[in-house]
Design an enzyme around this catalytic site. Structure first.
Site, PDB file in Angstrom:
ATOM      1  N   SER A  70     -33.136  24.671 -32.501  1.00 15.01           N
ATOM      2  CA  SER A  70     -32.807  25.972 -31.916  1.00 15.01           C
ATOM      3  C   SER A  70     -33.496  27.099 -32.666  1.00 15.01           C
ATOM      4  O   SER A  70     -33.739  26.988 -33.880  1.00 15.01           O
ATOM      5  CB  SER A  70     -31.293  26.182 -31.970  1.00 15.01           C
ATOM      6  OG  SER A  70     -30.992  27.496 -31.590  1.00 15.01           O
ATOM      7  N   TYR A  92     -23.950  27.172 -37.119  1.00 11.28           N
ATOM      8  CA  TYR A  92     -24.797  26.466 -36.157  1.00 11.28           C
ATOM      9  C   TYR A  92     -26.261  26.624 -36.561  1.00 11.28           C
ATOM     10  O   TYR A  92     -27.026  25.650 -36.609  1.00 11.28           O
ATOM     11  CB  TYR A  92     -24.533  27.048 -34.766  1.00 11.28           C
ATOM     12  CG  TYR A  92     -25.417  26.546 -33.644  1.00 11.28           C
ATOM     13  CD1 TYR A  92     -25.219  25.296 -33.071  1.00 11.28           C
ATOM     14  CD2 TYR A  92     -26.441  27.342 -33.125  1.00 11.28           C
ATOM     15  CE1 TYR A  92     -26.013  24.848 -32.018  1.00 11.28           C
ATOM     16  CE2 TYR A  92     -27.247  26.908 -32.076  1.00 11.28           C
ATOM     17  CZ  TYR A  92     -27.027  25.656 -31.528  1.00 11.28           C
ATOM     18  OH  TYR A  92     -27.810  25.229 -30.488  1.00 11.28           O
TER      19      TYR A  92
HETATM   20  N1  LIG Z   1     -27.875  26.370 -24.225  1.00 11.94           N
HETATM   21  C1  LIG Z   1     -28.635  27.019 -25.088  1.00 11.94           C
HETATM   22  O1  LIG Z   1     -28.821  28.251 -25.011  1.00 11.94           O
HETATM   23  C2  LIG Z   1     -29.324  26.259 -26.203  1.00 11.94           C
HETATM   24  C3  LIG Z   1     -30.248  26.953 -26.967  1.00 11.94           C
HETATM   25  C4  LIG Z   1     -30.898  26.282 -27.986  1.00 11.94           C
HETATM   26  C5  LIG Z   1     -30.611  24.961 -28.220  1.00 11.94           C
HETATM   27  N2  LIG Z   1     -29.692  24.298 -27.477  1.00 11.94           N
HETATM   28  C6  LIG Z   1     -29.442  22.894 -27.814  1.00 11.94           C
HETATM   29  O2  LIG Z   1     -29.701  22.101 -26.681  1.00 11.94           O
HETATM   30  C7  LIG Z   1     -28.952  20.890 -26.784  1.00 11.94           C
HETATM   31  C8  LIG Z   1     -28.272  20.614 -25.460  1.00 11.94           C
HETATM   32  O3  LIG Z   1     -27.283  21.590 -25.214  1.00 11.94           O
HETATM   33  P1  LIG Z   1     -26.932  22.203 -23.787  1.00 11.94           P
HETATM   34  O4  LIG Z   1     -27.313  23.624 -23.820  1.00 11.94           O
HETATM   35  O5  LIG Z   1     -27.472  21.338 -22.729  1.00 11.94           O
HETATM   36  O6  LIG Z   1     -25.353  22.221 -23.816  1.00 11.94           O
HETATM   37  P2  LIG Z   1     -24.244  21.187 -23.395  1.00 11.94           P
HETATM   38  O7  LIG Z   1     -24.403  20.845 -21.980  1.00 11.94           O
HETATM   39  O8  LIG Z   1     -22.963  21.779 -23.836  1.00 11.94           O
HETATM   40  O9  LIG Z   1     -24.565  19.900 -24.267  1.00 11.94           O
HETATM   41  C9  LIG Z   1     -24.030  19.549 -25.474  1.00 11.94           C
HETATM   42  C10 LIG Z   1     -23.986  18.038 -25.493  1.00 11.94           C
HETATM   43  O10 LIG Z   1     -23.712  17.509 -26.767  1.00 11.94           O
HETATM   44  C11 LIG Z   1     -22.862  16.402 -26.599  1.00 11.94           C
HETATM   45  N3  LIG Z   1     -22.058  16.138 -27.780  1.00 11.94           N
HETATM   46  C12 LIG Z   1     -21.389  17.026 -28.538  1.00 11.94           C
HETATM   47  N4  LIG Z   1     -20.728  16.377 -29.513  1.00 11.94           N
HETATM   48  C13 LIG Z   1     -21.030  15.060 -29.359  1.00 11.94           C
HETATM   49  C14 LIG Z   1     -20.645  13.887 -30.049  1.00 11.94           C
HETATM   50  N5  LIG Z   1     -19.845  13.951 -31.119  1.00 11.94           N
HETATM   51  N6  LIG Z   1     -21.136  12.709 -29.629  1.00 11.94           N
HETATM   52  C15 LIG Z   1     -21.936  12.626 -28.566  1.00 11.94           C
HETATM   53  N7  LIG Z   1     -22.326  13.703 -27.864  1.00 11.94           N
HETATM   54  C16 LIG Z   1     -21.869  14.901 -28.267  1.00 11.94           C
HETATM   55  C17 LIG Z   1     -21.961  16.795 -25.445  1.00 11.94           C
HETATM   56  O11 LIG Z   1     -21.382  15.650 -24.868  1.00 11.94           O
HETATM   57  P3  LIG Z   1     -20.261  15.724 -23.709  1.00 11.94           P
HETATM   58  O12 LIG Z   1     -21.019  15.941 -22.429  1.00 11.94           O
HETATM   59  O13 LIG Z   1     -19.609  14.396 -23.764  1.00 11.94           O
HETATM   60  O14 LIG Z   1     -19.364  16.860 -24.022  1.00 11.94           O
HETATM   61  C18 LIG Z   1     -22.930  17.491 -24.548  1.00 11.94           C
HETATM   62  O15 LIG Z   1     -23.527  16.579 -23.666  1.00 11.94           O
HETATM   63  C19 LIG Z   1     -28.005  21.078 -27.950  1.00 11.94           C
HETATM   64  O16 LIG Z   1     -28.527  20.440 -29.074  1.00 11.94           O
HETATM   65  C20 LIG Z   1     -28.014  22.568 -28.168  1.00 11.94           C
HETATM   66  O17 LIG Z   1     -27.698  22.902 -29.492  1.00 11.94           O
HETATM   67  C21 LIG Z   1     -29.051  24.926 -26.455  1.00 11.94           C
END
Ligand SMILES: NC(=O)c1ccc[n+]([C@@H]2O[C@H](COP(=O)([O-])OP(=O)(O)OC[C@H]3O[C@@H](n4cnc5c(N)ncnc54)[C@H](OP(=O)(O)O)[C@@H]3O)[C@@H](O)[C@H]2O)c1
Ligand SMILES: Cc1cc2nc3c(=O)[nH]c(=O)nc-3n(C[C@H](O)[C@H](O)[C@H](O)COP(=O)(O)OP(=O)(O)OC[C@H]3O[C@@H](n4cnc5c(N)ncnc54)[C@H](O)[C@@H]3O)c2cc1C
Lengths: 243, 443
Positions: A135, A148
């Site tokens: 990120s 984070y």
């Molecule tokens: N959205 C943004 O603005 C943004 C920006 C920069 C980086 N990111 C990064 O992008 C990645 C994907 O995030 P997203 O935005 O798509 O959000 P998201 O849909 O909330 O995804 C988070 C995922 O992490 C999984 N997770 C959390 N704890 C876990 C555990 N203990 N074991 C297995 N899985 C676990 C969740 O599983 P469940 O489905 O089972 O809950 C969920 O699928 C993340 O690494 C996030 O930090 C996001």
């Protein structure tokens, strides 16, 4: 047929990646902790794109299970993408160790634990691509999300070291810094539209960056600029800012 | 964070908190945490049916979970769009059993409005092809309902505008096709009487609908073009179409990027459009083979065409009158042409028999017209309501943004049964839309 392993496949970015790789004809290995959800995704992608999809239970925090999880996969996936992550609540984490620890564990320790295993296997095979979703929050710690951010900073540094180590083994490592993405992680937050990408956009940017063997991907170019500026602000000014 | 939401008519607007989900767990927790919520798919209803304090968007709950290619049975989560279903079904030789005039609606929305298509007189509305529905109701439980089990819930969910709960998935039957093309016949009618006669003589066609010029007067009053169609057999296709007989539609080509200023649509331009449209067909009868996309979804090619009506938006008025009410049908059309309140496209169709709980279709004539939002329009539509009411007709809830509750109550004869079922499955009225409050369906 090439295969891709998606760790955290139920995330919005993960679902978009699954669709992108399915369209490109990859076989999919979907890993996550909600099997019923994975199975819905799997049925759908199979119906729409006629690709082979398999689902695996994967709990990121259960470090002990990681190597058996990886061994059970049918062969070595050509691409592994580490997507899971946990934003957490900054303020709660300031006073509650459990929350703070969870942020560090999911975003850093768990990713390191599973990618170590993948890296060793790829090194042995002398091929493979590892993609980590880190990120921009890791580029500089800010008061609004430094737990984070620091965990992601650790992950970014890890990926850079891994890239350095695996280069000579023909294993490629891509670090992704998406910027704001419209996902369930950010739902309800007032994100500025010009700085926010849709997960589909993130997925196709990742796919083509990996093919071109890019090292670090900022999905929306303006983020590279913004973060360069933020990193350049002198600390005595920075510490007074509300960021 | 609240968002200002509007549906297809761009009227009315409401500040809503929008929530989305992609798992049942998340949906259940959302619904137990909030009050005053309503499901929303693609926002293709015209008014306030899918607006509420809390809007549950189904857009991320969009997985096709089952497709039996032999039997043509499909089960999808409610947020899947008809557009997506076509992309999957057509190449395998299957088509939607019923389709509205746009493919950008969700399956949940199709059920909640119990949509009808150009084949209503022969094949009924969407509910006739629905095998079963899963609904999350007010007690936080998911019920599977069909014509055999929880029949009351099934009847009240088809056409129930989201008031029994959130439709989570739908299992339905597709229709076999051997090509993606339609054998189309267009017949010109010099006036309304001729048009209605043509509907009668062509009632064996699977698809029929007419465009009517609501501004023409005198001998040409109610002139129009009747459009008929059948799915083309492979052997009927010209060589150029034979290469890919089950070709899927492509993405839309044009977009209207901003709201047109209101002077663009005035009496003159609407009249001119109608004259041109009528005269574009030179021959009285025209036969052709056309792709399903052009036949069913002529407007889908222009994204955001609703912006033509300007920032203030527009109202669609769609009513149905029993077959013996031709005099009143003419009366309504006369009022429209006298007031020059015209509409770009007025669409006329004959519905076949249907006697469901709360669905819109009933045997008779249905006419749909668009009116830009102007100062005198609401009073004018109230006048039309009076004629619809005394003819034993009614308005389509999914197009409505303004009717008054007395008219509504008088025109849906089985309303009290519907309300009883809502009381049973949505006892605390957590599921309620701006429209359901306006019409006192939920009090
Ligand atoms: N959205 C943004 O603005 C943004 C920006 C920069 C980086 N990111 C990064 O992008 C990645 C994907 O995030 P997203 O935005 O798509 O959000 P998201 O849909 O909330 O995804 C988070 C995922 O992490 C999984 N997770 C959390 N704890 C876990 C555990 N203990 N074991 C297995 N899985 C676990 C969740 O599983 P469940 O489905 O089972 O809950 C969920 O699928 C993340 O690494 C996030 O930090 C996001
Ligand atoms: C250009 C155009 C042409 C059209 N032509 C026709 C036509 O020919 N025939 C016809 O019948 N209709 C037609 N319509 C209307 C359209 O088919 C309906 O309004 C349909 O319900 C829209 O679906 P949606 O997904 O956009 O739902 P929305 O507009 O978001 O919601 C419509 C209603 O469905 C409910 N709903 C949506 N999803 C769910 C769910 N998962 N669970 C419970 N309730 C839900 C909402 O609460 C609301 O009451 C047309 C609309 C347009 C814009």
């Amino acid at each position: 047929m090439k295969t891709v392993l998606l760790l955290g496949a139920t995330s919005d970015i993960g679902q978009a990646l699954a669709e992108k790789y399915a369209k490109e004809g990859y076989g999919l290995l979907l890993a996550g902790r909600n099997l019923t959800h994975l199975e819905d995704i799997s049925a759908d992608l199979n119906i729409r794109y006629n690709v082979a999809v398999r689902c695996y239970f994967f709990e990121a925090l259960d470090y002990g299970s990681h190597s058996s999880f990886y061994e059970e996969l049918p062969g070595t996936p050509d691409v592994t993408i580490c997507i899971f992550g946990y934003l957490g609540e900054q303020e709660r984490a300031e006073t509650e160790w459990q929350e703070c620890e969870r942020i560090m564990d999911v975003n850093y320790k768990a990713a390191v634990s599973i990618l170590n295993i993948v890296a060793n296997s790829y090194q042995k095979a002398g091929s493979g691509t590892i993609i980590g979703i880190s990120s921009v929050a890791g580029d500089r710690g800010r008061q609004s999300n430094y737990f984070y951010g620091s965990a992601k900073a650790g992950f970014t540094a890890y990926l850079s070291g891994l890239r350095n180590r695996l280069f000579k083994s023909q294993v490629h490592v891509l670090t992704v810094k998406p910027g704001f993405v419209n996902t369930k992680m950010t739902e309800g937050m007032p994100l500025p539209a010009p700085l926010t990408a849709e997960p589909q956009k993130v997925a196709s940017a990742i796919y083509s960056a990996a093919r071109k063997k890019k090292n670090v991907l900022y999905v929306l170019g303006v983020w590279r600029l913004i973060m360069t500026v933020i990193v350049l602000i002198p600390e005595f000014v920075f510490k007074r800012l509300k960021l | 964070m609240k968002k200002r939401l509007k549906n297809w008519g761009n009227y009315p607007e409401k500040a809503c908190q929008v929530h989305s989900f992609d798992t049942i767990e998340r949906l259940v927790s959302l619904c137990s945490a909030e009050d005053a919520l309503i499901a929303r798919g693609k926002g293709r209803c015209y008014g306030d049916s899918s607006l509420a304090e809390h809007v549950i968007s189904t857009n991320k709950y969009n997985r096709i979970t089952f497709f039996d290619v032999e039997q043509g049975v499909m089960e999808c989560q409610a947020g899947v769009s008809l557009d997506d279903i076509l992309r999957v079904a057509v190449p395998k030789g299957w088509f939607l059993p019923v389709t509205p005039g746009t493919k950008f609606v969700s399956l949940g929305g199709a059920v909640a409005s119990d949509i009808h298509g150009k084949n209503h007189h022969k094949e009924g509305s969407f509910s006739s092809h629905t095998l079963s529905i899963k609904v999350l109701c007010g007690d936080g439980k998911i019920y599977e309902c069909s014509r055999e089990q929880h029949t009351d819930l099934f009847m009240a969910t088809c056409g129930g505008m989201g008031l029994t709960g959130i439709i989570v998935s739908v299992k339905f039957k597709l229709k076999r096709i051997s090509s993606a093309y339609i054998r189309q016949k267009q017949v010109k009618a010099a006036n309304l009487d001729e048009l209605l006669r043509l509907f009668e003589t062509n009632k064996d066609y699977t698809y029929s609908v007419a465009w009517v010029d609501c501004l023409a007067t005198g001998n040409s009053f109610g002139r129009g073009i009747l459009m008929l169609g059948e799915h083309a057999e492979r052997k009927e296709l010209p060589m150029s179409m034979m290469e890919e007989p089950l070709k899927v539609h492509s993405d839309s080509k044009f977009n209207i990027p901003f709201n047109f200023p209101s002077f663009v649509l005035n009496k003159m331009s609407i009249k001119l459009f109608n004259i041109l449209y009528y005269h574009k067909n030179l021959k009285p009868v025209q036969d052709s083979i056309v792709h399903y996309d052009g036949f069913f979804y002529p407007l889908d090619n222009i994204r955001n065409w609703n912006r033509m009506y300007g920032k203030k938006g527009f109202l669609q008025y769609q009513f149905v009158l029993p077959l013996d009410q031709i005099a009143n049908l003419k009366d309504i059309m006369k009022k429209i042409s006298e007031k020059k309140m015209g509409s770009f496209l007025s669409v006329l169709k004959v519905f076949g028999p249907q006697d469901d709980l709360i669905s819109f279709p009933q045997e008779g004539y249905t006419l749909a017209l668009d009116f830009p939002v102007r100062s005198n329009i609401l009073n004018f539509l109230d006048e039309l309501d009076e004629i619809v009411e005394k003819s034993g007709g009614r308005l389509y809830l999914t197009k409505d943004a303004r009717m008054n509750k007395i008219f509504f109550q008088n025109s849906y004869p089985r309303l009290s049964e519907f309300k009883q079922i809502i009381n049973k499955y949505n006892p605390h009225f957590n599921f309620r839309s701006a429209q359901s409050e306006r019409l006192s369906i939920i009090e």
